[in-house]
Design an enzyme around this catalytic site. Structure first.
Site, mmCIF file in Angstrom:
data_model
loop_
_atom_site.group_PDB
_atom_site.id
_atom_site.type_symbol
_atom_site.label_atom_id
_atom_site.label_comp_id
_atom_site.label_asym_id
_atom_site.label_seq_id
_atom_site.Cartn_x
_atom_site.Cartn_y
_atom_site.Cartn_z
ATOM 1 N N ASP A 63 5.647 131.314 6.763
ATOM 2 C CA ASP A 63 5.234 132.451 7.582
ATOM 3 C C ASP A 63 5.984 133.719 7.167
ATOM 4 O OD1 ASP A 63 7.682 131.821 8.682
ATOM 5 O OD2 ASP A 63 6.985 131.657 10.750
ATOM 6 N N SER A 64 6.916 133.561 6.190
ATOM 7 C CA SER A 64 7.517 134.730 5.540
ATOM 8 C C SER A 64 6.435 135.587 4.886
ATOM 9 C CB SER A 64 8.539 134.291 4.493
ATOM 10 O OG SER A 64 7.970 133.313 3.629
ATOM 11 N N GLU A 103 9.699 125.192 13.351
ATOM 12 C CA GLU A 103 11.056 125.682 13.594
ATOM 13 C C GLU A 103 11.543 125.176 14.943
ATOM 14 O OE1 GLU A 103 11.556 129.926 13.315
ATOM 15 O OE2 GLU A 103 10.618 130.002 11.331
ATOM 16 N N LYS A 152 5.411 122.467 8.924
ATOM 17 C CA LYS A 152 6.821 122.737 9.228
ATOM 18 C C LYS A 152 6.917 123.452 10.573
ATOM 19 C CE LYS A 152 9.378 126.026 7.027
ATOM 20 N NZ LYS A 152 9.749 126.920 8.139
ATOM 21 N N GLU A 195 18.467 126.533 7.278
ATOM 22 C CA GLU A 195 18.486 127.940 6.872
ATOM 23 C C GLU A 195 19.762 128.608 7.360
ATOM 24 O OE1 GLU A 195 14.907 130.198 7.515
ATOM 25 O OE2 GLU A 195 15.879 132.072 6.907
HETATM 26 O O1 KIV Z 1 8.683 131.127 5.967
HETATM 27 C C1 KIV Z 1 9.466 130.791 5.058
HETATM 28 O O2 KIV Z 1 9.421 131.278 3.933
HETATM 29 C C2 KIV Z 1 10.480 129.785 5.375
HETATM 30 C C3 KIV Z 1 11.528 129.522 4.348
HETATM 31 C C4 KIV Z 1 12.522 130.603 4.391
HETATM 32 C C5 KIV Z 1 12.147 128.195 4.492
HETATM 33 O O3 KIV Z 1 10.460 129.219 6.433
#
Ligand code: KIV
Length: 275
Positions: free
Chosen positions: A54-55, A125, A123, A192
């Site tokens: 989500d980055s 969080e 994934k 992280e």
């Molecule tokens: O969204 C992302 O890129 C991430 C990584 C930093 C692990 O969660």
């Protein structure tokens, strides 16, 4: 031929393969990707995992945080990556409030990432409070990667991007969370910005692989945001980012040369024209 064998006969990596890599002491490599051609290149050079992070909201869409990206945007990117990748494990990051609102929402939205996005895993969080949800997802066949330490979706609660686990209540919370997520059936976990000694301790204790970002060298694998590694994202450079290229500068120079050539009428040449 099974649906899980590529046209070359090679089996795509699945969650258990990463656990076996940890058992063999082999470092696991993962990078983020947001578009087809980058993902295809990463797959061709043998990376184990491609995270549709989500980055994307920050490095692709230019937003100040990860919070506002939607499920539809994440699905759009995940579909492109899944079409490109033949061997690596594709992991789809679940966006903010796509899994926290209710178990039903989480099952539906995570399921869409596999059904419509073509991902091999999702994934999530969050620490120990996420474990019951992770267990439910695993129970219905959705492989889950955990993500603890600095959790960017909680940036308003954390206040700033800072190293996690330096004080003992936070360190204890992270250890408890890591155990709870492993017990819930997560196949792997992003650590992280976790203080390096704590990341080593967690990595040694768990049987599932830890994938570190800014968490020192003793995680079982490493991940970076590809725009950071390539020097495409220049707004800031955290200490843990090593830039292996300076592509933003290369792009500036290449595009400036093209602009100059057009202005000088040096592009296109006769050879580059159809007569
Ligand atoms: O969204 C992302 O890129 C991430 C990584 C930093 C692990 O969660």
């Amino acid at each position: 031929m099974s649906a899980h064998v590529t046209p070359s006969g090679e089996k795509p990596l699945a969650a258990p393969d990463l656990i076996r890599m940890k058992q063999r002491g082999q470092p696991i490599t993962m990078l983020t990707a947001y578009d087809f051609y980058t993902a295809r290149m990463l797959d061709e050079i043998g990376i184990e995992g491609v995270l549709v992070g989500d980055s994307a909201n920050m490095v692709f869409y230019g937003e100040p945080s990860t919070l506002s990206i939607t499920l539809d945007q994440m699905l759009y990117h995940t579909r492109a990556i899944s079409r490109a990748v033949k061997h690596a494990l594709v992991i789809a990051d679940m966006p903010f409030i796509s899994y926290q609102s209710s178990t039903e929402d989480a099952l539906r939205n995570c399921g869409r990432m596999l059904k419509e996005g073509g991902a091999g895993a999702v994934k999530l969080e969050g620490g120990e409070h996420i474990a019951p949800l992770a267990a439910r997802l695993v129970e219905i066949g959705i492989p889950v990667m955990g993500h603890i330490g600095l959790v960017p979706q909680s940036i308003h609660q954390l206040g700033a991007f800072r190293v996690q686990g330096k004080d003992s209540p936070t360190a204890e919370y992270l250890k408890r969370s890591a155990r709870a997520l492993q017990d819930a059936g997560c196949f792997s976990m992003v650590l992280e910005l976790v203080q390096a000694d704590l990341a080593r301790e967690i990595s040694h204790e768990l049987t599932i692989p830890t994938i570190g970002i800014g968490s020192g060298p003793e995680c079982d694998g490493q991940i970076l945001v590809i725009n950071d590694l390539l020097g495409l994202f220049e707004d800031f450079q955290p200490k843990f980012v090593r830039r292996y290229a300076h592509l933003a500068q290369t792009m500036r120079e290449a595009c400036s040369r093209w602009i100059d050539d057009v202005r000088k009428r040096a592009y296109p040449s006769d050879e580059e024209s159809y007569r």
